[in-house]
Design a protein around this motif. Structure first.
Motif, PDB file in Angstrom:
ATOM      1  N   THR A 179      42.518  37.036  37.077  1.00  0.00           N
ATOM      2  CA  THR A 179      42.543  37.439  35.670  1.00  0.00           C
ATOM      3  C   THR A 179      41.170  37.892  35.204  1.00  0.00           C
ATOM      4  N   THR A 180      40.140  37.127  35.547  1.00  0.00           N
ATOM      5  CA  THR A 180      38.776  37.479  35.146  1.00  0.00           C
ATOM      6  C   THR A 180      38.365  38.824  35.727  1.00  0.00           C
ATOM      7  N   ALA A 181      38.661  39.031  37.005  1.00  0.00           N
ATOM      8  CA  ALA A 181      38.308  40.298  37.653  1.00  0.00           C
ATOM      9  C   ALA A 181      39.075  41.465  37.028  1.00  0.00           C
ATOM     10  N   ALA A 182      40.338  41.240  36.698  1.00  0.00           N
ATOM     11  CA  ALA A 182      41.138  42.292  36.069  1.00  0.00           C
ATOM     12  C   ALA A 182      40.572  42.660  34.701  1.00  0.00           C
ATOM     13  N   LEU A 206      42.596  50.014  36.494  1.00  0.00           N
ATOM     14  CA  LEU A 206      43.085  48.755  37.059  1.00  0.00           C
ATOM     15  C   LEU A 206      44.181  49.060  38.076  1.00  0.00           C
ATOM     16  N   THR A 207      43.801  49.089  39.328  1.00  0.00           N
ATOM     17  CA  THR A 207      44.751  49.260  40.426  1.00  0.00           C
ATOM     18  C   THR A 207      44.615  48.065  41.359  1.00  0.00           C
ATOM     19  N   MET A 208      45.612  47.854  42.174  1.00  0.00           N
ATOM     20  CA  MET A 208      45.549  46.731  43.103  1.00  0.00           C
ATOM     21  C   MET A 208      44.406  46.912  44.097  1.00  0.00           C
ATOM     22  N   ALA A 209      44.181  48.160  44.533  1.00  0.00           N
ATOM     23  CA  ALA A 209      43.091  48.421  45.479  1.00  0.00           C
ATOM     24  C   ALA A 209      41.735  48.145  44.838  1.00  0.00           C
ATOM     25  N   ALA A 210      41.554  48.612  43.592  1.00  0.00           N
ATOM     26  CA  ALA A 210      40.282  48.387  42.904  1.00  0.00           C
ATOM     27  C   ALA A 210      40.075  46.905  42.619  1.00  0.00           C
ATOM     28  N   LEU A 211      41.145  46.216  42.255  1.00  0.00           N
ATOM     29  CA  LEU A 211      41.043  44.788  41.983  1.00  0.00           C
ATOM     30  C   LEU A 211      40.663  44.020  43.248  1.00  0.00           C
ATOM     31  N   ALA A 212      41.262  44.378  44.380  1.00  0.00           N
ATOM     32  CA  ALA A 212      40.914  43.724  45.644  1.00  0.00           C
ATOM     33  C   ALA A 212      39.451  43.957  45.991  1.00  0.00           C
ATOM     34  N   ARG A 213      38.975  45.187  45.792  1.00  0.00           N
ATOM     35  CA  ARG A 213      37.559  45.486  46.076  1.00  0.00           C
ATOM     36  C   ARG A 213      36.639  44.664  45.195  1.00  0.00           C
ATOM     37  N   SER A 214      36.988  44.548  43.926  1.00  0.00           N
ATOM     38  CA  SER A 214      36.119  43.798  43.011  1.00  0.00           C
ATOM     39  C   SER A 214      36.085  42.312  43.356  1.00  0.00           C
TER      40      SER A 214
END
Length: 238
Positions: free
Chosen positions: A45-48, A60-68
């Motif tokens: 949640t914090t990263a999103a 906000l994509t799943m790929a970008a969220l995983a990278r972050s």
């Protein structure tokens, strides 16, 4: 002579184990940060929210969220099945920021008023989320459910017909979401432009509203609509 000297030489002491030596069978833990991030819903949640703040909801994509988060997308999918799941986490986080503290403490109309204004202000900062959460089930969203529980109890305890409570909340919520969009609308949204002379009544009313500089037009509209809803729903209380 060599034999005699060797016989008189004192025995060599046994080597002392190095201070860092470990007992047999133990495994040394690697120093420093773990190679993989430890995922949980709060961290996701914090990263999103950080991604949304820096790149907007489109970023906000799943790929970008995983990278972050420093993990592979497959690791992320072990905790959330889709972007909608991530948005539900974000929505649940925001729901906890909505003020429901007046229910059960203040008068019913005061509590509804405070809840609605707070709800609008929180989600006016996250309008791209509204079309998604408006149709997302609230199952597994504990903070959202806690908000609805407080509002429902406030309505019921003040004598509101139980079979109409959810409908009243939905009506208020629809008004709140629409008003949240209005907060971010351009100031000249009702400017008729070159067609102003063809709509004189509308143009005059817009000009009259614009003359009231002491209050934001969006706040005037929200207050007017909210008070009408509170008055109408208040008449249904036993």
């Amino acid at each position: 002579m060599l034999g005699t000297q060797a016989a008189e030489r004192p025995p060599m002491p046994a080597p002392t184990p190095a201070p860092s030596a470990l007992p047999a069978g133990s495994v040394r833990r690697r120093a420093g940060r773990p190679t993989a991030a430890i995922l949980d819903q709060d961290g996701i949640t914090t990263a999103a929210l950080e991604l949304i703040s820096s790149k907007g909801y489109d970023g906000l994509t799943m790929a970008a969220l995983a990278r972050s988060l420093g993990v592979a997308p497959s690791a992320l999918y072990n905790h959330v099945a889709s972007k909608d799941d991530v948005l539900l986490l974000v929505e649940d986080h925001l729901a906890a920021m909505v003020d429901v503290s007046a229910f059960g403490v203040e008068a019913w109309d005061v509590a509804v008023r405070r809840w609605a204004w707070s709800y609008r202000d929180v989600f006016s900062e996250h309008t791209p989320l509204i079309p998604v959460i408006a149709v997302l089930p609230v199952a597994n969203a504990p903070k959202t459910l806690a908000m609805y529980e407080a509002v429902t109890a406030g309505f019921r305890d003040d004598g509101f017909p139980e079979e109409k409570i959810i409908s009243a909340i939905v009506a208020l919520e629809a008004f709140v979401f629409g008003a949240a969009y209005d907060v971010t609308a351009p100031e000249d949204i009702f400017d008729a432009g070159s067609l102003a002379e063809q709509v004189p009544n509308f143009t005059a009313a817009v000009d009259r509203l614009a003359a009231e500089k002491h209050t934001r037009p969006t706040d005037v509209a929200f207050s007017l609509g909210l008070e009408a809803l509170i008055t109408g729903f208040g008449a249904l209380r036993e």
